[in-house]
Design a protein around this motif. Structure first.
Motif, PDB file in Angstrom:
ATOM      1  N   GLY A   1     -80.934 128.679  11.801  1.00 52.26           N
ATOM      2  CA  GLY A   1     -80.456 129.210  11.901  1.00 52.26           C
ATOM      3  C   GLY A   1     -79.214 129.783  12.702  1.00 52.26           C
ATOM      4  N   SER A   2     -79.881 129.972  13.922  1.00 50.39           N
ATOM      5  CA  SER A   2     -78.197 129.657  14.752  1.00 50.39           C
ATOM      6  C   SER A   2     -77.189 128.871  15.323  1.00 50.39           C
ATOM      7  CB  SER A   2     -79.213 130.454  16.099  1.00 50.39           C
ATOM      8  OG  SER A   2     -80.429 129.462  16.998  1.00 50.39           O
ATOM      9  N   GLY A   3     -78.706 127.620  14.897  1.00 50.83           N
ATOM     10  CA  GLY A   3     -77.174 125.873  14.653  1.00 50.83           C
ATOM     11  C   GLY A   3     -76.194 126.754  13.700  1.00 50.83           C
ATOM     12  N   THR A   4     -76.305 127.004  12.596  1.00 50.03           N
ATOM     13  CA  THR A   4     -75.436 127.398  11.816  1.00 50.03           C
ATOM     14  C   THR A   4     -74.368 128.622  11.832  1.00 50.03           C
ATOM     15  OG1 THR A   4     -77.689 127.148  10.212  1.00 50.03           O
ATOM     16  CG2 THR A   4     -75.716 127.434   9.286  1.00 50.03           C
ATOM     17  N   LEU A   5     -75.170 129.520  12.681  1.00 48.07           N
ATOM     18  CA  LEU A   5     -74.220 130.787  13.152  1.00 48.07           C
ATOM     19  C   LEU A   5     -72.916 129.746  13.779  1.00 48.07           C
ATOM     20  CD1 LEU A   5     -74.280 133.728  13.038  1.00 48.07           C
ATOM     21  CD2 LEU A   5     -75.273 133.779  14.459  1.00 48.07           C
ATOM     22  N   PHE A   6     -73.884 129.223  14.649  1.00 45.51           N
ATOM     23  CA  PHE A   6     -73.218 129.047  15.670  1.00 45.51           C
ATOM     24  C   PHE A   6     -71.342 128.341  15.384  1.00 45.51           C
ATOM     25  CE2 PHE A   6     -71.283 125.574  18.862  1.00 45.51           C
ATOM     26  CZ  PHE A   6     -71.130 125.986  20.145  1.00 45.51           C
ATOM     27  N   ALA A   7     -72.318 127.398  14.427  1.00 45.62           N
ATOM     28  CA  ALA A   7     -70.988 126.238  13.829  1.00 45.62           C
ATOM     29  C   ALA A   7     -69.984 127.356  13.018  1.00 45.62           C
ATOM     30  CB  ALA A   7     -71.397 125.906  12.692  1.00 45.62           C
TER      31      ALA A   7
ATOM     32  N   PHE B   1     -76.891 141.918  21.781  1.00 45.17           N
ATOM     33  CA  PHE B   1     -77.902 142.815  22.421  1.00 45.17           C
ATOM     34  C   PHE B   1     -79.440 142.914  21.977  1.00 45.17           C
ATOM     35  CE2 PHE B   1     -74.719 144.547  26.118  1.00 45.17           C
ATOM     36  CZ  PHE B   1     -75.545 143.594  27.554  1.00 45.17           C
ATOM     37  N   ALA B   2     -79.140 143.490  20.482  1.00 45.99           N
ATOM     38  CA  ALA B   2     -80.270 143.454  20.019  1.00 45.99           C
ATOM     39  C   ALA B   2     -80.845 142.534  19.783  1.00 45.99           C
ATOM     40  CB  ALA B   2     -79.767 144.639  18.557  1.00 45.99           C
ATOM     41  N   LEU B   3     -79.795 141.638  19.142  1.00 46.18           N
ATOM     42  CA  LEU B   3     -80.924 140.169  18.473  1.00 46.18           C
ATOM     43  C   LEU B   3     -81.309 139.462  19.811  1.00 46.18           C
ATOM     44  CD1 LEU B   3     -77.718 138.830  16.519  1.00 46.18           C
ATOM     45  CD2 LEU B   3     -80.295 138.518  16.025  1.00 46.18           C
ATOM     46  N   THR B   4     -81.207 139.583  20.501  1.00 49.03           N
ATOM     47  CA  THR B   4     -81.548 139.236  22.327  1.00 49.03           C
ATOM     48  C   THR B   4     -83.092 139.720  22.693  1.00 49.03           C
ATOM     49  OG1 THR B   4     -78.561 138.701  22.963  1.00 49.03           O
ATOM     50  CG2 THR B   4     -80.934 138.954  24.478  1.00 49.03           C
ATOM     51  N   PHE B   5     -82.588 141.030  22.932  1.00 48.52           N
ATOM     52  CA  PHE B   5     -84.275 142.177  22.974  1.00 48.52           C
ATOM     53  C   PHE B   5     -85.342 141.755  21.851  1.00 48.52           C
ATOM     54  CE2 PHE B   5     -81.579 145.236  25.502  1.00 48.52           C
ATOM     55  CZ  PHE B   5     -81.499 143.780  26.616  1.00 48.52           C
ATOM     56  N   PHE B   6     -84.659 141.387  20.220  1.00 46.08           N
ATOM     57  CA  PHE B   6     -85.560 141.212  19.151  1.00 46.08           C
ATOM     58  C   PHE B   6     -86.264 139.933  19.934  1.00 46.08           C
ATOM     59  CE2 PHE B   6     -86.202 138.631  15.559  1.00 46.08           C
ATOM     60  CZ  PHE B   6     -87.622 139.527  14.787  1.00 46.08           C
ATOM     61  N   LEU B   7     -85.392 138.468  20.197  1.00 47.63           N
ATOM     62  CA  LEU B   7     -85.586 137.287  20.316  1.00 47.63           C
ATOM     63  C   LEU B   7     -86.250 137.266  21.502  1.00 47.63           C
ATOM     64  CD1 LEU B   7     -83.001 135.186  18.956  1.00 47.63           C
ATOM     65  CD2 LEU B   7     -85.454 135.602  18.034  1.00 47.63           C
ATOM     66  N   ILE B   8     -86.656 137.892  22.487  1.00 45.90           N
ATOM     67  CA  ILE B   8     -86.888 138.226  23.608  1.00 45.90           C
ATOM     68  C   ILE B   8     -88.198 138.703  23.492  1.00 45.90           C
ATOM     69  CG2 ILE B   8     -87.389 139.216  25.386  1.00 45.90           C
ATOM     70  CD1 ILE B   8     -84.413 138.840  26.237  1.00 45.90           C
ATOM     71  N   GLY B   9     -88.049 139.724  22.226  1.00 43.45           N
ATOM     72  CA  GLY B   9     -89.970 140.444  22.136  1.00 43.45           C
ATOM     73  C   GLY B   9     -90.979 138.738  21.110  1.00 43.45           C
TER      74      GLY B   9
END
Ligand code: UDP
Ligand code: MG
Length: 321
Positions: A252-258, A278-286
């Motif tokens: 997903g993030s690969g596609t987003l990056f492209a 930020f929200a995304l990062t915190f979610f992923l850290i969780g």
């Protein structure tokens, strides 16, 4: 185990873990022994009752010893040096049980001793594992709901079919108990472990009563740990799910990056969505911390297992020579 020539080995062993149950023990004796004597008379079946005192800090050990003096013909008492947990207590009970069939029971009278007859009948029919479902379970709403949810999740993850995993009034054949004893697991959940060996299991409904006296010996933390034992002890699916989630996320993030790269060249530079980021990062850290914790659960159990410390220490066994 040396059998007393005048006293043939019992056919049915009842194993009961006891931890700080002084308030309810006498009531248990008063109901259990008559129920067993009745069963003995009806089916002509010799029985023994094995109490395992799991390091109680109250008068439980003394009460068990007194009961042993009263009924040494059918009673045996295993005294642990410390508190090693309900499942280790049952394990020790299995070690000392001599019966062809073994039934486990809680000491708090939540499982009525009169129901033992139902389980014995199923074992006699030839079932090697008798599971039970608590009809009308008498526990707090929270326990019932949480337990139902965990039961469902565990069923999906481990593929062990138990309608009601928490009920400890269960019957096992000698073959299954021997197999369970061969498993040297330091964290285990006996009903599930035994189920994996069952060739001809069955399930019956049994009555359930409110705890006769005292409080549940399980705190919320211990219940959570027990459920982790249940899941990690019987499946690695949580780890696999995590790998799959990781792969999907990477994709997903690969596609987003492209996509963002294309936007950069089409629309020029933009600084927006910082907080979304930020929200995304915190979610992923969780998610990552959860995954790390999950991995830790497995590794911790591996560590406990490889140390190979004794799983329980027995102080004394009260039995007739
Ligand atoms: N028990 C034990 N060791 C422990 C906790 C509990 O031997 O560390 C015994 C307890 O005495 C009882 C049974 O296990 O006979 C079930 O405990 P409890 O009734 O507290 O659990 P619940 O019914 O709340 O699940
Ligand atoms: Mg109970």
């Amino acid at each position: 185990m040396t059998a007393n020539p005048t006293q043939p080995a019992p056919q049915l062993s009842i194993v009961i873990p006891v931890y700080n149950e002084e308030e309810g023990l006498q009531a248990l004796f008063d109901r259990l022994y008559p129920a067993m004597d009745q069963l003995q008379a009806k089916l002509n079946l010799r029985y023994e009752i094995i109490f395992v005192n799991d390091g109680s800090k109250d008068r439980s050990a003394g009460m068990l010893a007194a009961q042993f003096d009263l009924r040494p013909d059918t009673t045996r008492v295993v005294l642990f040096q410390n508190n090693f947990g309900q499942h280790m207590a049952i394990m020790a009970g299995f070690e000392y049980a001599r019966g062809e069939s073994i039934i486990t029971l809680d000491a708090d009278l939540q499982n009525p001793p009169e129901e033992i007859a139902l389980l014995a009948a199923e074992l006699i029919k030839g079932h090697d594992y008798v599971g039970t479902i608590r009809a009308n379970r008498q526990d707090s709403w929270f326990r019932k709901t949480a337990s139902r949810a965990m039961n469902h999740l565990r069923q999906r993850i481990t593929r062990i079919t138990m309608t009601d995993q928490g009920c400890m009034l269960r019957g096992y054949s000698r073959r299954i108990v021997n197999l369970v004893r061969q498993c040297n697991e330091s964290n285990t959940f006996i009903p599930a472990l035994a189920y994996t060996f069952a060739a001809n299991p069955t399930e019956i409904e049994v009555k359930h009563e409110e705890r006769f006296a005292g409080e549940s010996k399980y705190s919320l933390y211990q219940l959570i740990r027990l459920n982790f034992d249940l899941v990690t002890g019987f499946s690695v699916m949580p780890l696999q799910l995590f790998s799959i989630f990781g792969m999907l996320l990477a994709l997903g993030s690969g596609t987003l990056f492209a996509l963002l790269l294309v936007r950069r060249f089409v629309l020029g530079s933009e600084v927006e969505g910082v907080f979304t980021l930020f929200a995304l990062t915190f979610f992923l850290i969780g998610v990552m911390l959860f995954g790390l914790g999950l991995l830790g659960e497995y590794i911790g159990r591996i560590y406990q297992q490889v140390r190979e410390r004794p799983r329980y220490v027995i102080q004394t066994v009260l039995e007739r020579p």
